[in-house]
Write a protein that holds these residues in place. Structure first.
Motif, short mmCIF file in Angstrom:
data_model
loop_
_atom_site.label_atom_id
_atom_site.label_comp_id
_atom_site.label_asym_id
_atom_site.label_seq_id
_atom_site.Cartn_x
_atom_site.Cartn_y
_atom_site.Cartn_z
N UNK B 57 0.99 -0.51 0.10
CA UNK B 57 0.59 0.04 0.02
C UNK B 57 0.69 0.90 0.35
N UNK B 58 0.87 1.96 -1.15
CA UNK B 58 1.57 3.31 -0.63
C UNK B 58 0.37 4.78 -0.95
N UNK B 59 1.06 5.11 0.60
CA UNK B 59 -0.52 5.76 1.14
C UNK B 59 0.49 7.61 0.43
N UNK B 60 -0.43 8.27 -0.12
CA UNK B 60 0.27 9.64 -0.34
C UNK B 60 -0.41 10.69 0.53
N UNK B 61 0.72 10.63 1.85
CA UNK B 61 0.32 11.73 2.77
C UNK B 61 1.80 12.31 3.44
N UNK B 62 1.87 13.31 3.72
CA UNK B 62 3.17 14.17 3.74
C UNK B 62 4.18 13.12 4.24
N UNK B 63 4.34 12.01 4.12
CA UNK B 63 5.07 11.83 5.23
C UNK B 63 6.63 11.17 4.57
N UNK B 64 7.67 12.00 4.57
CA UNK B 64 8.57 11.28 3.38
C UNK B 64 9.48 10.69 3.87
N UNK B 65 9.68 10.37 4.88
CA UNK B 65 10.82 9.41 5.95
C UNK B 65 9.44 7.77 5.50
N UNK B 66 8.68 7.69 5.68
CA UNK B 66 7.50 7.25 5.94
C UNK B 66 7.70 6.46 4.59
N UNK B 67 7.44 7.09 3.33
CA UNK B 67 7.32 6.73 2.24
C UNK B 67 8.60 5.68 1.37
N UNK B 68 9.41 5.85 2.43
CA UNK B 68 10.88 5.42 1.94
C UNK B 68 11.01 6.66 1.22
N UNK B 69 11.70 7.73 0.71
CA UNK B 69 11.47 8.23 -0.35
C UNK B 69 12.73 9.19 0.26
N UNK B 70 12.82 9.28 1.44
CA UNK B 70 14.00 10.35 1.96
C UNK B 70 14.28 9.31 3.00
N UNK B 71 16.13 9.82 2.98
CA UNK B 71 16.86 9.07 4.43
C UNK B 71 16.76 10.22 4.82
N UNK B 72 16.88 10.00 6.73
CA UNK B 72 17.37 10.94 7.96
C UNK B 72 18.65 11.93 7.03
#
Lengths: 491, 491
Positions: B57-72
């Motif tokens: 499931x891909x949740x299109x919410x504003x959660x940059x790290x949660x969506x695995x798109x962004x490393x801290x």
């Protein structure tokens, strides 16, 4: 313009002290009042090198680590550290149970990172840890759906008190909440904001601050013309009063609430802070379930947080409230309420889970954890006894036994001249005492009038937190101040 | 009993769906509605091994790290790590500027530990970091006394909106707040709870979602009989609409608010998320100060948080609001308000300071920080362009340029049969579209009706967050779904 009415002439500003939401003007939180502000000024003066008869300000607030009395529990910090910086999961200095805990939490998080949002009620794994803790503590199973994580206990108090309010904000249909006197002043402060009706009931100082059913009944009856009584707040162990309620006393309170149709709001954040021999913590939830089937519909809200006990992680703002006897549709309103914040902060969530599920015998971290916990508890117990004895050794001071929590709430028999001097200065007599204490010793105690007390009696709240080696010196300073004060104002 | 009235018979419970504070029943936060709940069920079904035409499931919410798109960002995590576990201050793996930052913060904390309470408005050192950031960004000096740290942006929204309310909760004296449509639905959700009057103004989709003065005037005029208009909410860069407002547009809005005596509430949490060529972020505070002395009494509240930008630390719940043009007495009410929570969580506070003062050229961590930031910003920029192009390539979809923030808000020209089918199922047409998309692809987008849209138009909000390598595959799935959907319902 309609929103500029009532000022002296038309202000060019829209939000002024005339037009801001009146709820904000009603707020009063005595613990951060003028004495707190003065203590900050004194701290700055000390930092600038001003000469004082003391070298540091000691704030008697419930901040265990801030007062330097308490080192953090290593397990807690190691888990939070690795969660923050998972590169260290390879580091051999960290025990295996720490790593296991961290991996469990990360595996439940989107993106495998602490940064992603959790569900609004809090992480499932943390709520399960809490539910398991409650089940074991009480001997009655608990379900994670009843647990709502929050940013500290203060947020839980707000959310629950607000839920209890009615649509009527002014008339006799407004909600009434019974609060103990003395109380933790967040309750009255929040009820002022919410326009809830305060129903103060007095704790019995002569019976070590237990609750008396006759007094509860008196308070409730006298409130009836003014409000719809909805709930009773019980703080056990007591803040600021330091008592631990007996099983029988709690049972009486539950029966009273049942008969009078009141929700019981049990503030149990000091449940791990028990010192006096023969005292034990009994959760309201356990006592309620022991009462059996007849109390099936009883509604209880229980509060806990990560800031107290041997953990003392205040600024992490971990907390939860737990609902007993609430229907699913009502729980869904609480759930919706939480969605407006996305989620509680993740460090507070994890910390709350660790408070409820610390290392167990057999775990790698257990020996160290047990050593740290025991040392803190031993020191607190020692200081609890010492504080009671010290205060009672002073002429003109009477103090109940500090059985639990982190505070003593002694009564001071102030001389008439001190009472008159306070009046002349526009202060309450206990504020005069606390103010002179602060100037003479750097010790900041909360005057009893902030927490409430019977008319004509004067108290202050002092913590048992400062480390033992400092306590002795502080008591000497205190004793000197007290004797000087009593002499200064003697008849 | 008075509090059991109105139910069907007398309930044995005190707090029921009849008697709970009606404010809680009014709350509605569309982003965590039925589709979100369905997506959680689907996740559980996938975990149990149920076969689906997708694997996650891909949740299109504003959660940059949660969506695995962004490393801290490494610097952020290293500071938080050492703060948590200061033993590592001796560890050579951590850069000197990280250690310096940690020591600075600990030196301001009672007991030298992150756990102690801070002042209610937040740590001074952090508020100074934020004030310095604002001063540099705008070219006008800022003072730390105007900055109030919070547990995330959501809390700041609540505190400020509540301050704007009047004592009147029902009649024409109640406070009105202008909110954009489409909006971030926390605004309407919170106004529902507070019984504030919503004054929706429509963003101009034909002009890439800029604000039109004629529309603002129309909305305001139509609200006058129903409320006392107090404020205008402006979200820039836009959520869900992804526009970046021009300097001139912001200036017009400020002039409008000045003329109409409205507080401007500037939600600027996406200020570091700017992608389109020729676009730049202009803070309302700078534009206001540029207008000069005549606007001295203008009241502006500016909001920022730690959850967005290249940091994307959502669950840390860091945020602040900053007051411009508020008198000292009014500020003291805001300050008192914060005392009821003791303090905001410390990790959120520190994170907010780092967002405002990241490593600078010359610092040990700068090279790595710059590399990480640049990579994230480059990827977001690429995806912003890609998303706009992709959506516009589909027959029946029109999408404005994603200039900033993290979202596209495309319009779907739904066939009549789809509109009818939705009606038959008791759904809004955009919810039908989003629901079928979720079932077919695992992609959870927010239907436009949650954010508001002009009647007869249908939209959805999709993020540009998922990582590039996943995006391509997701677009293929999406395209297939969209074509199937349009065919299924074609006339």
């Amino acid at each position: 313009m309609a929103d500029a009415e009532g000022g002296s002439g038309v202000s060019a500003k829209i939000i002024t002290s005339e037009t801001i939401n009146p709820a904000y003007k009603r707020i009063k939180y005595g613990l951060r009042g003028p004495l707190d502000q003065r203590s900050q000024v004194i701290e700055e003066e000390l930092a600038q090198g001003q000469a004082k008869p003391f070298t540091e300000v000691v704030k008697h607030i419930g901040d265990p680590q801030g007062l330097q009395g308490q080192k953090p529990i290593t397990f807690m910090r190691q888990v939070l550290c690795l969660l923050t910086y998972p590169d260290l999961l390879q580091d051999e200095r960290f025990p295996s149970d720490v790593k296991k805990r961290v991996r469990e939490i990360l595996s439940e998080k989107n993106g495998g990172t602490i940064s992603s949002y959790t569900s609004s009620q809090g992480l499932k794994i943390v709520r399960q840890q809490i539910a398991d803790f409650i089940s074991t503590r009480d001997g009655y199973p608990e379900d994670l759906s009843n647990i709502y994580l929050t940013n500290g206990g203060g947020e839980a108090i707000r959310i629950v008190l607000k839920a209890l309010m009615t649509a009527d904000q002014e008339g006799p249909g407004r909600a009434g909440v019974m609060i103990p006197i003395p109380e933790y002043p967040l309750y009255s402060g929040r009820l002022l904001e919410l326009n809830g009706y305060q129903i103060p009931y007095f704790l019995n100082e002569d019976d070590n601050w237990q609750l008396e059913m006759g007094e509860l009944q008196r308070a409730l009856n006298s409130s009836r013309p003014h409000c719809v009584p909805r709930a009773l707040v019980l703080i056990n162990p007591g803040n600021p009063t330091g008592q631990v309620l007996t099983y029988e006393n709690i049972r009486e309170v539950i029966k009273f609430c049942h008969r009078e149709r009141l929700v019981l709001f049990a503030d149990e954040v000091y449940q791990d802070n028990i010192y006096a021999d023969g005292c034990a913590f009994h959760s309201c939830r356990k006592v309620l379930h022991d009462l059996g089937e007849e109390y099936r519909d009883f509604q209880l809200v229980s509060l806990h947080c990560s800031a107290k006990s041997h953990f003392g992680e205040c600024a992490l703002r971990g907390g939860y409230y737990q609902l007993t006897g609430f229907d699913e549709d009502v729980k869904s309103f609480f759930h919706n309420r939480m969605t407006l914040y996305s989620c509680p902060n993740i460090y507070g969530q994890v910390a709350m889970g660790i408070v409820c599920q610390p290392p167990k015998p057999g775990d790698d971290s257990y020996a160290l954890y047990d050593k740290e916990r025991t040392a803190i508890q031993k020191s607190m117990k020692e200081k609890a006894g010492m504080t009671t004895r010290f205060l009672n050794s002073l002429a003109g001071i009477q103090c109940n036994t500090v059985q639990g929590a982190m505070y003593a709430f002694p009564r001071v028999l102030l001389p008439d001249k001190a009472i008159q001097a306070a009046k002349d200065q526009g202060l309450t007599p206990d504020s005069l005492y606390a103010s002179e204490l602060l100037e003479a010793t750097g010790q900041f105690v909360a005057p009893g009038s902030v927490m409430g007390q019977k008319e004509g009696t004067y108290h202050f709240r002092i913590t048992i937190i400062p480390p033992l080696e400092k306590t002795v010196h502080q008591y000497e300073q205190f004793k000197r101040f007290h004797e000087d004060f009593m002499k200064k104002y003697e008849g």
